[in-house]
Motif scaffolding. Sequence first.
Motif, PDB file in Angstrom:
ATOM      1  N   ASN A   1     -61.454  -6.881  -0.206  1.00 30.28           N
ATOM      2  CA  ASN A   1     -61.526  -5.919   0.889  1.00 30.28           C
ATOM      3  C   ASN A   1     -60.651  -6.382   2.048  1.00 30.28           C
ATOM      4  N   LEU A   2     -59.809  -5.484   2.534  1.00 28.40           N
ATOM      5  CA  LEU A   2     -59.078  -5.742   3.764  1.00 28.40           C
ATOM      6  C   LEU A   2     -59.940  -5.228   4.911  1.00 28.40           C
ATOM      7  N   LEU A   3     -60.225  -6.098   5.872  1.00 30.52           N
ATOM      8  CA  LEU A   3     -61.085  -5.742   6.994  1.00 30.52           C
ATOM      9  C   LEU A   3     -60.216  -5.345   8.183  1.00 30.52           C
ATOM     10  N   VAL A   4     -60.491  -4.187   8.767  1.00 32.39           N
ATOM     11  CA  VAL A   4     -59.742  -3.724   9.930  1.00 32.39           C
ATOM     12  C   VAL A   4     -60.734  -3.216  10.969  1.00 32.39           C
ATOM     13  N   GLU A   5     -60.492  -3.574  12.226  1.00 33.12           N
ATOM     14  CA  GLU A   5     -61.351  -3.110  13.321  1.00 33.12           C
ATOM     15  C   GLU A   5     -60.548  -2.193  14.223  1.00 33.12           C
ATOM     16  N   PHE A   6     -60.999  -0.952  14.340  1.00 38.25           N
ATOM     17  CA  PHE A   6     -60.329   0.044  15.177  1.00 38.25           C
ATOM     18  C   PHE A   6     -61.024   0.153  16.530  1.00 38.25           C
ATOM     19  N   ALA A   7     -60.229   0.459  17.570  1.00 39.26           N
ATOM     20  CA  ALA A   7     -60.776   0.746  18.895  1.00 39.26           C
ATOM     21  C   ALA A   7     -59.987   1.903  19.488  1.00 39.26           C
ATOM     22  N   GLY A   8     -60.701   2.874  20.042  1.00 41.08           N
ATOM     23  CA  GLY A   8     -60.050   4.057  20.608  1.00 41.08           C
ATOM     24  C   GLY A   8     -60.723   5.311  20.111  1.00 41.08           C
ATOM     25  N   ASP A   9     -59.957   6.383  19.982  1.00 42.38           N
ATOM     26  CA  ASP A   9     -60.493   7.687  19.567  1.00 42.38           C
ATOM     27  C   ASP A   9     -60.438   7.844  18.051  1.00 42.38           C
ATOM     28  N   SER A  10     -61.618   8.042  17.441  1.00 39.85           N
ATOM     29  CA  SER A  10     -61.707   8.275  16.001  1.00 39.85           C
ATOM     30  C   SER A  10     -61.377   9.740  15.681  1.00 39.85           C
ATOM     31  N   PRO A  11     -60.979  10.007  14.401  1.00 40.73           N
ATOM     32  CA  PRO A  11     -60.738   9.039  13.327  1.00 40.73           C
ATOM     33  C   PRO A  11     -59.332   8.440  13.433  1.00 40.73           C
ATOM     34  N   PHE A  12     -59.161   7.290  12.838  1.00 44.77           N
ATOM     35  CA  PHE A  12     -57.879   6.605  12.856  1.00 44.77           C
ATOM     36  C   PHE A  12     -57.206   6.711  11.489  1.00 44.77           C
ATOM     37  N   THR A  13     -55.895   6.773  11.506  1.00 45.60           N
ATOM     38  CA  THR A  13     -55.124   6.750  10.263  1.00 45.60           C
ATOM     39  C   THR A  13     -54.233   5.521  10.281  1.00 45.60           C
ATOM     40  N   LEU A  14     -54.443   4.635   9.316  1.00 47.18           N
ATOM     41  CA  LEU A  14     -53.663   3.403   9.211  1.00 47.18           C
ATOM     42  C   LEU A  14     -52.723   3.505   8.021  1.00 47.18           C
TER      43      LEU A  14
ATOM     44  N   LYS B   1     -50.316  14.648  38.748  1.00 42.55           N
ATOM     45  CA  LYS B   1     -50.969  13.447  38.234  1.00 42.55           C
ATOM     46  C   LYS B   1     -50.712  13.370  36.724  1.00 42.55           C
ATOM     47  N   VAL B   2     -50.272  12.189  36.271  1.00 45.71           N
ATOM     48  CA  VAL B   2     -50.050  11.955  34.842  1.00 45.71           C
ATOM     49  C   VAL B   2     -51.067  10.917  34.369  1.00 45.71           C
ATOM     50  N   PHE B   3     -51.832  11.284  33.343  1.00 49.35           N
ATOM     51  CA  PHE B   3     -52.813  10.368  32.764  1.00 49.35           C
ATOM     52  C   PHE B   3     -52.217   9.731  31.505  1.00 49.35           C
ATOM     53  N   VAL B   4     -52.184   8.420  31.474  1.00 52.68           N
ATOM     54  CA  VAL B   4     -51.599   7.693  30.342  1.00 52.68           C
ATOM     55  C   VAL B   4     -52.723   7.160  29.463  1.00 52.68           C
ATOM     56  N   LYS B   5     -52.726   7.614  28.205  1.00 51.36           N
ATOM     57  CA  LYS B   5     -53.773   7.216  27.264  1.00 51.36           C
ATOM     58  C   LYS B   5     -53.370   5.936  26.535  1.00 51.36           C
ATOM     59  N   ASP B   6     -54.323   5.016  26.387  1.00 52.01           N
ATOM     60  CA  ASP B   6     -54.053   3.782  25.670  1.00 52.01           C
ATOM     61  C   ASP B   6     -53.713   4.059  24.206  1.00 52.01           C
ATOM     62  N   LEU B   7     -52.844   3.232  23.645  1.00 47.34           N
ATOM     63  CA  LEU B   7     -52.534   3.340  22.222  1.00 47.34           C
ATOM     64  C   LEU B   7     -53.740   2.883  21.407  1.00 47.34           C
ATOM     65  N   PRO B   8     -53.869   3.407  20.185  1.00 45.15           N
ATOM     66  CA  PRO B   8     -54.977   2.942  19.341  1.00 45.15           C
ATOM     67  C   PRO B   8     -54.821   1.462  19.034  1.00 45.15           C
ATOM     68  N   GLU B   9     -55.959   0.779  18.886  1.00 51.11           N
ATOM     69  CA  GLU B   9     -55.929  -0.655  18.615  1.00 51.11           C
ATOM     70  C   GLU B   9     -56.572  -0.943  17.256  1.00 51.11           C
ATOM     71  N   HIS B  10     -55.984  -1.836  16.495  1.00 48.85           N
ATOM     72  CA  HIS B  10     -56.663  -2.430  15.339  1.00 48.85           C
ATOM     73  C   HIS B  10     -56.690  -3.928  15.612  1.00 48.85           C
ATOM     74  N   LEU B  11     -57.854  -4.361  16.057  1.00 50.33           N
ATOM     75  CA  LEU B  11     -58.001  -5.698  16.608  1.00 50.33           C
ATOM     76  C   LEU B  11     -58.022  -6.771  15.523  1.00 50.33           C
ATOM     77  N   VAL B  12     -58.460  -6.385  14.309  1.00 48.82           N
ATOM     78  CA  VAL B  12     -58.563  -7.327  13.200  1.00 48.82           C
ATOM     79  C   VAL B  12     -57.913  -6.708  11.981  1.00 48.82           C
ATOM     80  N   PHE B  13     -57.170  -7.511  11.240  1.00 50.56           N
ATOM     81  CA  PHE B  13     -56.651  -7.065   9.947  1.00 50.56           C
ATOM     82  C   PHE B  13     -56.506  -8.301   9.079  1.00 50.56           C
TER      83      PHE B  13
END
Length: 220
Positions: A81-94, A55-67
């Motif tokens: 201020n640049l506003l960014v919305e992250f979704a997924g596993d924290s912490p995120f590096t942009l 079984k192979v589990f495929v993890k979703d890519l990180p999302e930044h829904l707003v920028f």
Amino acid sequence: LADPTDTYVASGYAPSFKFKVKPNGDVRYGIDKIVDSRVPQCTNETPEAVLDSVKVFVKDLPEHLVFNAEKGEICEGESDNLLVEFAGDSPFTLEMKNSVTGQVTTHTGLAGIDQISVTPGETTVYDVIRVTDGSPLACIDTTSQLQTTVIVNPLPTVVMSALTPEVCESDNIMLNFSVTGQAPITVIFKDDQNNQYQEDNLTPGTHSVVVPNPGVTGDV
């Protein structure tokens, strides 16, 4: 080798070899049959051979829904201020690139809406290069290509001079203003007697202004 929707043919040498697949989601791969390269070929389709699976589990890519920029337009010397919305596993590096300097900067944030403070010296476009999540796999998204622009307006300026540096006590004073900026422009100035004057609705260019004579020698 098969998953629920596709069948693959994997070939290699004993005792083991690698076969690359690119699933779009979680999937289980099971052995369909095993064929060797002898002539005539021998094929193994016995239950013992085809029961093996993985079984192979495929993890979703990180999302930044707003920028986007909070203000979008500022005066020279101000910040936005640049506003960014992250979704997924924290912490995120942009990682984002500055269109003026070419510099790539890194910001670390948590899931939800985050702010990145910037103070551009001129109108600048910020491009997202990639986002890396905080999972053990450190999944990277380089496909969003989001960007936002901060418009920087230059500060208005004025250069003042006296048409006649010397006047009689009873004469008014004529001043020249060389003005830059976005009309209408207001210039507020004082003399050294602390008298305040204001000229409104000026346009870029040179203007002559008459002010009362304070009766003493001084500066404005």
